[in-house]
Design an enzyme around this catalytic site. Structure first.
Site, PDB file in Angstrom:
ATOM      1  N   ARG A   1       0.831  -1.213   0.000  1.00 20.39           N
ATOM      2  CA  ARG A   1       0.000   0.000   0.000  1.00 20.39           C
ATOM      3  C   ARG A   1       0.863   1.259   0.000  1.00 20.39           C
ATOM      4  NH1 ARG A   1      -4.520   0.809   4.577  1.00 20.39           N
ATOM      5  NH2 ARG A   1      -2.682   1.141   5.888  1.00 20.39           N
TER       6      ARG A   1
ATOM      7  N   GLU B   1     -16.933   5.292   5.498  1.00 20.63           N
ATOM      8  CA  GLU B   1     -15.985   4.674   6.433  1.00 20.63           C
ATOM      9  C   GLU B   1     -15.901   5.581   7.644  1.00 20.63           C
ATOM     10  OE1 GLU B   1     -11.867   4.703   5.147  1.00 20.63           O
ATOM     11  OE2 GLU B   1     -12.120   6.589   4.078  1.00 20.63           O
TER      12      GLU B   1
ATOM     13  N   LEU C   1     -10.437   4.589   2.274  1.00 19.37           N
ATOM     14  CA  LEU C   1      -9.072   4.079   2.393  1.00 19.37           C
ATOM     15  C   LEU C   1      -9.171   2.553   2.388  1.00 19.37           C
ATOM     16  CD1 LEU C   1      -6.604   3.111   4.524  1.00 19.37           C
ATOM     17  CD2 LEU C   1      -6.109   4.881   2.851  1.00 19.37           C
TER      18      LEU C   1
HETATM   19  N1  PMP Z   1     -10.046   4.456   6.941  1.00 18.16           N
HETATM   20  C1  PMP Z   1      -9.287   5.509   7.268  1.00 18.16           C
HETATM   21  C2  PMP Z   1      -9.724   6.876   6.856  1.00 18.16           C
HETATM   22  C3  PMP Z   1      -8.095   5.328   8.000  1.00 18.16           C
HETATM   23  O1  PMP Z   1      -7.330   6.377   8.325  1.00 18.16           O
HETATM   24  C4  PMP Z   1      -7.731   4.019   8.400  1.00 18.16           C
HETATM   25  C5  PMP Z   1      -6.505   3.789   9.234  1.00 18.16           C
HETATM   26  N2  PMP Z   1      -5.354   4.031   8.515  1.00 18.16           N
HETATM   27  C6  PMP Z   1      -8.548   2.953   8.029  1.00 18.16           C
HETATM   28  C7  PMP Z   1      -9.696   3.210   7.301  1.00 18.16           C
HETATM   29  C8  PMP Z   1      -8.188   1.538   8.393  1.00 18.16           C
HETATM   30  O2  PMP Z   1      -7.069   1.124   7.667  1.00 18.16           O
HETATM   31  P1  PMP Z   1      -6.099  -0.009   8.225  1.00 18.16           P
HETATM   32  O3  PMP Z   1      -6.937  -1.235   8.408  1.00 18.16           O
HETATM   33  O4  PMP Z   1      -5.070  -0.171   7.174  1.00 18.16           O
HETATM   34  O5  PMP Z   1      -5.546   0.504   9.520  1.00 18.16           O
END
Ligand code: PMP
Length: 287
Positions: free
Chosen positions: A50, A178, A202
């Protein structure tokens, strides 16, 4: 506590970036947060993939290969000595005289910090669940790129904090996209539903991991937009992220979620998913 700045490990208090780092002036930087449990980095491969995709999207040139970079990260973790912590990685387009357009030849700035984190708290929260509020999603149009331009997320999280909630779910019209730092999920009639990837969420590492684990366990996952009304009417809801691998959501805007007998309480599908998620953590890290 120690930090990493462009190849050097030094006390956090002495670690700094130049005032004309493009990260500070333009949020011209990408980042990752990784969970370290039992001294091992969870999902390191997916985080690196990523990170590199985000750098490529923004045209930030960073020459370090995966192997040496992994060694640097592990050196910092070992030097800090915490078994359970969060590793923060930030890579900016470097230092240059302030000008919106890219500088000709500025090396990327790389900083890493590590801070102790109590993952056990997330296991304890499985019993009670957490509350979320909702806010309009007023972020820019490429939130799939994990940049440090997080003001929209910051303001939404602060609103949640002030409302006594764990998270704010971000709405585009009626659609739940989200959370401010987590991905959002609902369960309806046994189906596990989350917003599709694209440019408006994201793509969470924990989200991806949960989809794989649920699918392997013959559970049905639907990647499609869902509305706030669907969330309120859901059988269950939950969120995922690196810092909260899975947490039941028991209320949305003071509206308690759940079927009879489970209203305002964590539900059975989320509990089953939590078993799968924490078993995967144990498999990777021995935690
Ligand atoms: N959405 C957003 C906006 C975020 O900042 C994050 C955390 N980085 C996530 C979702 C969750 O991503 P991850 O599972 O990679 O921590």
């Amino acid at each position: 506590q120690l930090a990493y700045v462009n190849g050097r490990i030094l006390p956090l208090a002495d670690a700094s970036l130049h005032v004309e780092d493009r990260g500070t002036q333009f949020a011209d930087a990408v980042y990752e947060v990784c969970a370290v449990m039992n001294g091992r980095i969870l999902d390191w491969g997916p985080h690196l993939v990523r990170l590199r995709r985000n750098l490529a999207e923004l045209g930030i040139i960073w020459s370090m290969a995966d192997g040496p970079f992994g060694l640097q990260a592990r050196r910092l973790i070992a030097a800090n000595g915490h078994k359970d912590c969060l590793l923060y990685i930030q890579i900016s387009r470097g230092v240059a005289r302030r000008d919106h357009a890219f500088p000709d030849a500025a090396p990327a700035s790389v900083v890493m910090t590590v801070r102790r984190f109590d993952f056990g708290q997330r296991v304890r929260q499985l019993g009670s669940g957490i509350k979320v509020i909702t806010r309009p999603d007023n972020r820019w149009g490429r939130v799939d790129i994990k940049t440090t331009g997080l003001l929209g997320n910051v303001l939404a999280k602060q609103a949640a904090r002030e409302a006594g909630a764990f998270e704010a779910w971000l709405l585009a019209g009626e659609t739940v996209r989200e959370g401010s730092s987590t991905n959002a999920w609902i369960v309806k009639d046994g189906r596990i539903i989350t917003h599709p990837t694209g440019t408006s969420i994201l793509p969470g590492i924990a989200r991806d991991s949960l989809i794989r684990l649920a699918t392997a366990a013959q559970m049905v996952v639907e990647e499609r937009p869902f509305t706030l009304a669907e969330a309120r009417d859901a059988d269950e809801a939950f969120l995922t992220s690196t810092t909260a691998p899975i947490l039941p959501v028991v209320a949305v805007d003071e509206h308690r979620i759940g079927k009879e007998g489970f209203r305002g309480k964590p539900g059975p599908v989320t509990a089953r998913l939590a078993e799968l998620v924490w078993a995967e953590v144990a498999r990777q890290t021995g935690w």
